[in-house]
Design a protein around this motif. Structure first.
Motif, mmCIF file in Angstrom:
data_model
loop_
_atom_site.group_PDB
_atom_site.id
_atom_site.type_symbol
_atom_site.label_atom_id
_atom_site.label_comp_id
_atom_site.label_asym_id
_atom_site.label_seq_id
_atom_site.Cartn_x
_atom_site.Cartn_y
_atom_site.Cartn_z
ATOM 1 N N PRO A 67 0.825 -1.215 0.000
ATOM 2 C CA PRO A 67 0.000 0.000 0.000
ATOM 3 C C PRO A 67 0.861 1.268 0.000
ATOM 4 N N LEU A 68 0.415 2.260 -0.749
ATOM 5 C CA LEU A 68 1.200 3.471 -0.964
ATOM 6 C C LEU A 68 0.560 4.695 -0.317
ATOM 7 N N VAL A 69 1.399 5.520 0.321
ATOM 8 C CA VAL A 69 0.988 6.833 0.823
ATOM 9 C C VAL A 69 1.852 7.865 0.100
ATOM 10 N N VAL A 70 1.204 8.829 -0.555
ATOM 11 C CA VAL A 70 1.938 9.877 -1.267
ATOM 12 C C VAL A 70 1.954 11.130 -0.396
ATOM 13 N N ALA A 71 3.143 11.708 -0.237
ATOM 14 C CA ALA A 71 3.300 12.880 0.633
ATOM 15 C C ALA A 71 4.103 13.972 -0.075
ATOM 16 N N GLY A 72 3.980 15.191 0.451
ATOM 17 C CA GLY A 72 4.771 16.314 -0.042
ATOM 18 C C GLY A 72 5.481 16.952 1.135
ATOM 19 N N LYS A 91 13.547 12.608 16.880
ATOM 20 C CA LYS A 91 14.513 12.873 15.791
ATOM 21 C C LYS A 91 14.198 14.189 15.090
ATOM 22 N N TRP A 92 15.254 14.775 14.509
ATOM 23 C CA TRP A 92 15.074 15.971 13.693
ATOM 24 C C TRP A 92 14.626 15.546 12.306
ATOM 25 N N ASP A 93 13.640 16.242 11.788
ATOM 26 C CA ASP A 93 13.017 15.891 10.518
ATOM 27 C C ASP A 93 12.708 17.187 9.777
ATOM 28 N N LEU A 94 12.184 17.066 8.566
ATOM 29 C CA LEU A 94 11.705 18.221 7.819
ATOM 30 C C LEU A 94 10.189 18.097 7.693
ATOM 31 N N PRO A 95 9.482 19.221 7.622
ATOM 32 C CA PRO A 95 8.011 19.156 7.558
ATOM 33 C C PRO A 95 7.517 18.494 6.275
ATOM 34 N N LYS A 96 6.551 17.603 6.438
ATOM 35 C CA LYS A 96 5.986 16.887 5.286
ATOM 36 C C LYS A 96 4.667 16.265 5.714
ATOM 37 N N GLY A 97 3.874 15.832 4.742
ATOM 38 C CA GLY A 97 2.629 15.171 5.099
ATOM 39 C C GLY A 97 1.890 14.657 3.884
ATOM 40 N N LYS A 98 0.850 13.904 4.178
ATOM 41 C CA LYS A 98 0.065 13.194 3.172
ATOM 42 C C LYS A 98 -0.704 14.150 2.268
ATOM 43 N N VAL A 99 -0.771 13.780 0.990
ATOM 44 C CA VAL A 99 -1.548 14.546 0.014
ATOM 45 C C VAL A 99 -3.026 14.197 0.207
ATOM 46 N N ALA A 109 2.418 19.978 -0.009
ATOM 47 C CA ALA A 109 3.713 20.314 0.599
ATOM 48 C C ALA A 109 3.646 21.679 1.274
ATOM 49 N N LEU A 110 3.077 22.667 0.585
ATOM 50 C CA LEU A 110 2.955 24.021 1.157
ATOM 51 C C LEU A 110 2.052 24.014 2.394
ATOM 52 N N ARG A 111 0.917 23.329 2.297
ATOM 53 C CA ARG A 111 -0.035 23.263 3.414
ATOM 54 C C ARG A 111 0.592 22.593 4.630
ATOM 55 N N GLU A 112 1.262 21.452 4.407
ATOM 56 C CA GLU A 112 1.846 20.706 5.527
ATOM 57 C C GLU A 112 2.935 21.510 6.232
ATOM 58 N N VAL A 113 3.773 22.199 5.464
ATOM 59 C CA VAL A 113 4.832 23.009 6.091
ATOM 60 C C VAL A 113 4.198 24.077 6.976
ATOM 61 N N GLU A 114 3.170 24.745 6.447
ATOM 62 C CA GLU A 114 2.517 25.806 7.217
ATOM 63 C C GLU A 114 1.841 25.243 8.471
ATOM 64 N N GLU A 115 1.117 24.124 8.326
ATOM 65 C CA GLU A 115 0.416 23.529 9.471
ATOM 66 C C GLU A 115 1.379 23.040 10.550
ATOM 67 N N GLU A 116 2.481 22.434 10.121
ATOM 68 C CA GLU A 116 3.399 21.815 11.101
ATOM 69 C C GLU A 116 4.323 22.810 11.792
ATOM 70 N N THR A 117 4.540 23.989 11.159
ATOM 71 C CA THR A 117 5.562 24.902 11.687
ATOM 72 C C THR A 117 5.065 26.320 11.975
ATOM 73 N N LYS A 144 5.869 4.896 1.907
ATOM 74 C CA LYS A 144 5.637 6.342 1.803
ATOM 75 C C LYS A 144 6.555 6.911 0.726
ATOM 76 N N GLN A 145 5.907 7.561 -0.246
ATOM 77 C CA GLN A 145 6.631 8.219 -1.332
ATOM 78 C C GLN A 145 6.511 9.717 -1.074
ATOM 79 N N THR A 146 7.643 10.354 -0.738
ATOM 80 C CA THR A 146 7.609 11.783 -0.413
ATOM 81 C C THR A 146 8.285 12.594 -1.507
ATOM 82 N N HIS A 147 7.545 13.563 -2.028
ATOM 83 C CA HIS A 147 8.065 14.472 -3.052
ATOM 84 C C HIS A 147 8.515 15.747 -2.335
ATOM 85 N N TRP A 148 9.804 16.040 -2.446
ATOM 86 C CA TRP A 148 10.390 17.161 -1.716
ATOM 87 C C TRP A 148 10.594 18.369 -2.618
#
Length: 199
Positions: A67-72, A91-99, A109-117, A144-148
């Motif tokens: 099963p696949l989860v796509v994230a930005g 752990k230190w991470d960068l902001p990301k989340g599910k589409v 990607a833009l929404r998740e960064v704003e929501e998380e930070t 999880k496939q994350t597009h950065w």
């Protein structure tokens, strides 16, 4: 070639048979995929290879078996050239989340960064790369496939950690502190810093 991380161990999808696979070479079918993932997850292997002759098809085949989860996500820099980090799960991470449904990967990607930070005024500068990792949810493995995306902002306001997502801290980090943070981060995150000019 694709690297899919299981915990911090790479599962390498390749169309070239590795000369020294030490018995860690698996074929690209459902049973073998789960066997390789389980072996890496339990620490029985440090690295595993999955072979398929067609490089263009192998990722599709792999993604159809699990099963696949796509994230930005965002590699965000401010005017001072510092990078935006979040601290979650120790752990230190960068902001990301599910589409979400009906959303583009860039919008997610833009929404998740704003929501998380709490950071706004974000601009996508360019696509960076796609990373892959396996995680377990309700006893089942997921991919999880994350597009950065490289993002920039002039934001100078207060950073707000999204507590509901388990984020404990949000910090801007320059090269020195970023290097230190990466010692307690994930392989997929370290990959993103390989081309960071100021590191």
């Amino acid at each position: 070639m694709y690297e899919v991380f299981v915990n911090e161990s790479p599962l390498i999808l390749t169309n070239k048979r590795p000369e020294k696979s030490n018995g860690h070479l698996f074929s690209l079918d459902g049973d073998s995929i789960m066997k390789a993932i389980n072996s890496l997850a339990k620490g029985k292997l440090e690295k595993a290879y999955m072979y398929h002759p067609d490089e263009e098809k192998m990722l599709d085949i792999f993604m159809h078996k699990i099963p696949l989860v796509v994230a930005g996500g965002g590699f965000v820099t401010n005017k001072k050239g510092k990078v935006l980090f979040i601290f979650r799960n120790g752990k230190w991470d960068l902001p990301k989340g599910k589409v979400d449904k009906g959303e583009s990967i860039e919008e997610a990607a833009l929404r998740e960064v704003e929501e998380e930070t709490g950071v706004n005024g974000l601009k996508i500068d360019k696509f960076l790369r796609t990373t892959y990792h396996i995680f377990k949810r309700n006893g089942e493995f997921w991919l999880k496939q994350t597009h950065w995306f490289a993002m920039s902002t002039k934001f100078e306001g207060k950073l707000v950690a999204e507590k509901a997502e388990g984020i404990k801290r949000v910090k801007w980090k320059g090269p020195k502190k970023a290097k230190k943070a990466l010692e307690n981060s994930y392989a997929n995150i370290r990959i993103l810093f390989e081309d960071w000019p100021t590191s």
